[in-house]
Design a protein around this motif. Structure first.
Motif, PDB file in Angstrom:
ATOM      1  N   TYR A 148      83.053 124.391  -4.251  1.00 37.85           N
ATOM      2  CA  TYR A 148      81.811 125.160  -4.139  1.00 37.85           C
ATOM      3  C   TYR A 148      81.993 126.582  -4.659  1.00 37.85           C
ATOM      4  N   LEU A 149      83.125 127.195  -4.280  1.00 38.41           N
ATOM      5  CA  LEU A 149      83.412 128.567  -4.702  1.00 38.41           C
ATOM      6  C   LEU A 149      83.535 128.624  -6.221  1.00 38.41           C
ATOM      7  N   ILE A 150      84.251 127.629  -6.800  1.00 39.78           N
ATOM      8  CA  ILE A 150      84.442 127.604  -8.250  1.00 39.78           C
ATOM      9  C   ILE A 150      83.093 127.413  -8.955  1.00 39.78           C
ATOM     10  N   ALA A 153      70.666 140.898  -8.986  1.00 39.83           N
ATOM     11  CA  ALA A 153      71.566 142.052  -8.984  1.00 39.83           C
ATOM     12  C   ALA A 153      71.472 142.805 -10.300  1.00 39.83           C
ATOM     13  N   GLY A 154      71.186 142.066 -11.381  1.00 38.44           N
ATOM     14  CA  GLY A 154      71.108 142.695 -12.691  1.00 38.44           C
ATOM     15  C   GLY A 154      70.017 143.747 -12.759  1.00 38.44           C
ATOM     16  N   ARG A 155      68.929 143.499 -12.067  1.00 34.18           N
ATOM     17  CA  ARG A 155      67.840 144.466 -12.075  1.00 34.18           C
ATOM     18  C   ARG A 155      68.248 145.797 -11.449  1.00 34.18           C
ATOM     19  N   LYS A 156      69.283 145.762 -10.581  1.00 32.35           N
ATOM     20  CA  LYS A 156      69.726 146.991  -9.916  1.00 32.35           C
ATOM     21  C   LYS A 156      70.894 147.651 -10.642  1.00 32.35           C
ATOM     22  N   CYS A 157      71.272 147.128 -11.823  1.00 36.44           N
ATOM     23  CA  CYS A 157      72.368 147.714 -12.592  1.00 36.44           C
ATOM     24  C   CYS A 157      73.697 147.709 -11.858  1.00 36.44           C
ATOM     25  N   PHE A 158      73.995 146.676 -11.098  1.00 33.31           N
ATOM     26  CA  PHE A 158      75.316 146.544 -10.503  1.00 33.31           C
ATOM     27  C   PHE A 158      76.321 146.251 -11.610  1.00 33.31           C
ATOM     28  N   ASP A 159      77.608 146.476 -11.325  1.00 30.37           N
ATOM     29  CA  ASP A 159      78.604 146.090 -12.311  1.00 30.37           C
ATOM     30  C   ASP A 159      78.945 144.605 -12.145  1.00 30.37           C
ATOM     31  N   LEU A 160      79.865 144.105 -12.996  1.00 30.95           N
ATOM     32  CA  LEU A 160      80.160 142.676 -13.011  1.00 30.95           C
ATOM     33  C   LEU A 160      80.577 142.172 -11.637  1.00 30.95           C
ATOM     34  N   PHE A 161      81.465 142.927 -10.957  1.00 28.70           N
ATOM     35  CA  PHE A 161      81.920 142.451  -9.659  1.00 28.70           C
ATOM     36  C   PHE A 161      80.809 142.479  -8.624  1.00 28.70           C
ATOM     37  N   GLY A 162      80.005 143.525  -8.656  1.00 29.20           N
ATOM     38  CA  GLY A 162      78.889 143.614  -7.716  1.00 29.20           C
ATOM     39  C   GLY A 162      78.024 142.381  -7.829  1.00 29.20           C
ATOM     40  N   MET A 163      77.769 141.971  -9.053  1.00 32.21           N
ATOM     41  CA  MET A 163      76.942 140.793  -9.245  1.00 32.21           C
ATOM     42  C   MET A 163      77.604 139.543  -8.739  1.00 32.21           C
ATOM     43  N   VAL A 164      78.918 139.447  -8.939  1.00 32.71           N
ATOM     44  CA  VAL A 164      79.617 138.260  -8.449  1.00 32.71           C
ATOM     45  C   VAL A 164      79.495 138.182  -6.923  1.00 32.71           C
ATOM     46  N   VAL A 165      79.650 139.336  -6.248  1.00 31.81           N
ATOM     47  CA  VAL A 165      79.534 139.327  -4.786  1.00 31.81           C
ATOM     48  C   VAL A 165      78.127 138.914  -4.361  1.00 31.81           C
ATOM     49  N   VAL A 166      77.118 139.502  -5.007  1.00 27.03           N
ATOM     50  CA  VAL A 166      75.744 139.161  -4.645  1.00 27.03           C
ATOM     51  C   VAL A 166      75.494 137.677  -4.904  1.00 27.03           C
ATOM     52  N   ALA A 167      76.030 137.170  -6.034  1.00 22.55           N
ATOM     53  CA  ALA A 167      75.839 135.757  -6.364  1.00 22.55           C
ATOM     54  C   ALA A 167      76.504 134.858  -5.321  1.00 22.55           C
ATOM     55  N   LEU A 169      76.408 120.811  -5.252  1.00 21.47           N
ATOM     56  CA  LEU A 169      77.114 121.749  -6.131  1.00 21.47           C
ATOM     57  C   LEU A 169      76.123 122.418  -7.082  1.00 21.47           C
ATOM     58  N   GLY A 170      75.182 121.614  -7.597  1.00 21.67           N
ATOM     59  CA  GLY A 170      74.175 122.178  -8.497  1.00 21.67           C
ATOM     60  C   GLY A 170      73.328 123.224  -7.801  1.00 21.67           C
ATOM     61  N   ALA A 171      72.974 122.972  -6.539  1.00 24.35           N
ATOM     62  CA  ALA A 171      72.163 123.932  -5.788  1.00 24.35           C
ATOM     63  C   ALA A 171      72.919 125.242  -5.609  1.00 24.35           C
ATOM     64  N   VAL A 172      74.217 125.144  -5.265  1.00 25.44           N
ATOM     65  CA  VAL A 172      75.044 126.338  -5.125  1.00 25.44           C
ATOM     66  C   VAL A 172      75.064 127.127  -6.432  1.00 25.44           C
ATOM     67  N   ALA A 173      75.240 126.410  -7.546  1.00 24.04           N
ATOM     68  CA  ALA A 173      75.286 127.078  -8.844  1.00 24.04           C
ATOM     69  C   ALA A 173      73.962 127.776  -9.159  1.00 24.04           C
ATOM     70  N   MET A 174      72.840 127.117  -8.863  1.00 27.02           N
ATOM     71  CA  MET A 174      71.526 127.700  -9.151  1.00 27.02           C
ATOM     72  C   MET A 174      71.297 128.967  -8.329  1.00 27.02           C
ATOM     73  N   MET A 175      71.668 128.916  -7.044  1.00 28.02           N
ATOM     74  CA  MET A 175      71.480 130.083  -6.182  1.00 28.02           C
ATOM     75  C   MET A 175      72.342 131.246  -6.672  1.00 28.02           C
ATOM     76  N   ALA A 176      73.559 130.929  -7.156  1.00 31.11           N
ATOM     77  CA  ALA A 176      74.434 131.974  -7.696  1.00 31.11           C
ATOM     78  C   ALA A 176      73.794 132.616  -8.918  1.00 31.11           C
ATOM     79  N   ILE A 193      81.615 130.101 -11.644  1.00 26.27           N
ATOM     80  CA  ILE A 193      81.338 129.747 -13.033  1.00 26.27           C
ATOM     81  C   ILE A 193      79.866 129.989 -13.362  1.00 26.27           C
ATOM     82  N   ALA A 194      78.977 129.593 -12.442  1.00 21.58           N
ATOM     83  CA  ALA A 194      77.550 129.792 -12.691  1.00 21.58           C
ATOM     84  C   ALA A 194      77.219 131.271 -12.803  1.00 21.58           C
ATOM     85  N   ALA A 195      77.839 132.110 -11.948  1.00 21.68           N
ATOM     86  CA  ALA A 195      77.560 133.546 -11.990  1.00 21.68           C
ATOM     87  C   ALA A 195      78.023 134.150 -13.310  1.00 21.68           C
TER      88      ALA A 195
END
Lengths: 213, 213, 213
Positions: B75-77, B34-48, B20-27, B81-83
């Motif tokens: 895992y999804l939760i 994604a932040g470097r590309k100026c995505f919006d909040l949802f875009g980042m969630v998808v990338v995460a 679970l920790g690994a999943v959170a770290m990767m997210a 949360i991490a994202a």
């Protein structure tokens, strides 16, 4: 080619060998493509495996069949060896990219017909089966280009997927008139190969879309 | 680390928590990318989510197992949360990107070994199993970069997938000489982690491919 | 709209028809997008099919259900016809891109609710089900943009996936309070459609992520 001289077993073995060869050729083409982008050794191996195994994997996942290279790792080994060999050969010799166009056309023909056959055997309707053939033939190249961050060449160049689709439809059409499946496969595959070679030779392309947006 | 002090149940729980920790770290790493590309909040969630869940999903689909985060939504939760946390923390504090390199290396080690194990348990041949481990470890990062329209970093940087593959092969090799699976897993995972940290520290890379095309 | 006047069978037929229409609309939008990049006819067909069928395919593969357009090729035919028609119409008339925003919003609503429903019926936990709805609604557009080598628009524009997620959660919430599933579906779908139209009209967007990296 008169296939009736071959026993069924010998034909199966021939098809298996050709199919391993097609996987190897697609892997080699993937390495040459990745090389232009200065990927490292592993990056090229991934691009080569995606190019060689991607189309068949997507077909198997969509049809919910066991993925072919998971069930038989010979395909994976063939792709890996071909990728490594191409990597080291390309550091020694100047390999012309066009060298791979003929085997690539043969690979397209074989992948498309075998993909169409596999989908039919699973019970897919004819249009889905022809489309599965095209997926098997072209998705590897699309994945390769997306991983290399380029617009997929298959969308822009000379006849490629169109040749695959035409051959798949001819194969399916011949099957409905109760021609021997082996002969229908050879006819469809030959059409793909010849259309593709002709398209390269005389630069035949589909009309471009010029939107007035 | 002497794992024999842990009961099997405790070991399973530890592995689940680390996973679970690994999943959170990767997210979290996906959000920063994604932040470097100026995505919006949802875009980042998808990338995460793609970064955190993509590798394991592809492994499960190729092996035709139930997809891990569909079967267990924890895992999804954890990834969500991490994202979210990373998103808001990064608006307040300046989070250095390098902060994530160590947990990311730990995640790579765990994902690779658990992916290899899962494929073996399903009955995959050894080369396929090692490759499934690498897929589990690196595909998330590849998806993240493709969605961000960049050439995947994993192909170009210091040892990454190569470290994963080496560890998976060591793990498989130790299993064949009848070492306890838990110890083989720790040895393989440790190798991945140490190789990756060493590669970051001393900038170790595979040879680039310089094509003469 | 009072749905109780419709028999269950009539409702099913209506849903099927709307769903074919949504597939056709997404295919048309894919053609217009691909047209801007000067793809050839086949390239556009692939982009159109990916846009129209990609989300539902990923949902079905992740849930390990039969892929919807493999089981029923009517969807494939609808997407192909819509793509061809748009291709030829766009060569004759100047089709404004905004023309497709309203049917696209309707498609998003329908795809999201039907995806959520399908995941629930398969027994997925609620958060996974809502996420499957969002996947069904938005992955087609992401694939379309990745194939066209662009940063996915859905990540950057006005409310899109967020509207889908909100609608899916409302649908699931209404189901838990034992409202009739048909009415819950209409309420969730209407929310998605209205949020999306409002977002286009007044340019509503999620906060951008401004990283301090």
């Amino acid at each position: 080619m008169d296939l009736s001289v071959l026993s069924d077993l010998a034909l199966d073995r021939l098809m298996y060998g050709i199919s391993l060869g097609a996987v190897a050729m697609m892997a080699a083409a993937g390495v040459l493509e990745a090389g232009r982008k200065c990927f490292d050794l592993f990056g090229m191996v991934v691009v080569a495996l995606a190019a060689a195994l991607g189309g068949g994997s997507l077909r198997d996942v969509l049809l919910d069949r066991p993925v072919f290279w998971v069930a038989d790792q010979t395909y994976l080994i063939a792709a890996l060896i071909a990728a490594m060999l191409t990597f080291f050969l390309a550091r020694i010799f100047a390999l012309p990219a066009r060298l791979f166009l003929i085997p690539d056309a043969a690979g397209l023909a074989l992948f498309t017909i075998s993909g169409t056959k596999a989908a039919l055997a699973w019970g897919a309707p004819w249009l889905v089966a022809s489309f599965m053939g095209v997926i098997t033939g072209v998705v590897g190249g699309i994945l390769r280009d997306v991983l290399c961050n380029e617009e997929p060449l298959v969308f822009q160049g000379t006849l490629y997927a169109t040749a695959a689709w035409a051959g798949a439809l001819v194969f399916l059409g011949l099957m409905t008139v109760e021609i021997d499946p082996g002969q229908a496969a050879v006819a469809g595959g030959a059409l793909i190969f010849l259309l593709r070679v002709a398209a390269i030779r005389w630069d035949i392309a589909l009309p471009r879309f010029t939107s007035r947006l």
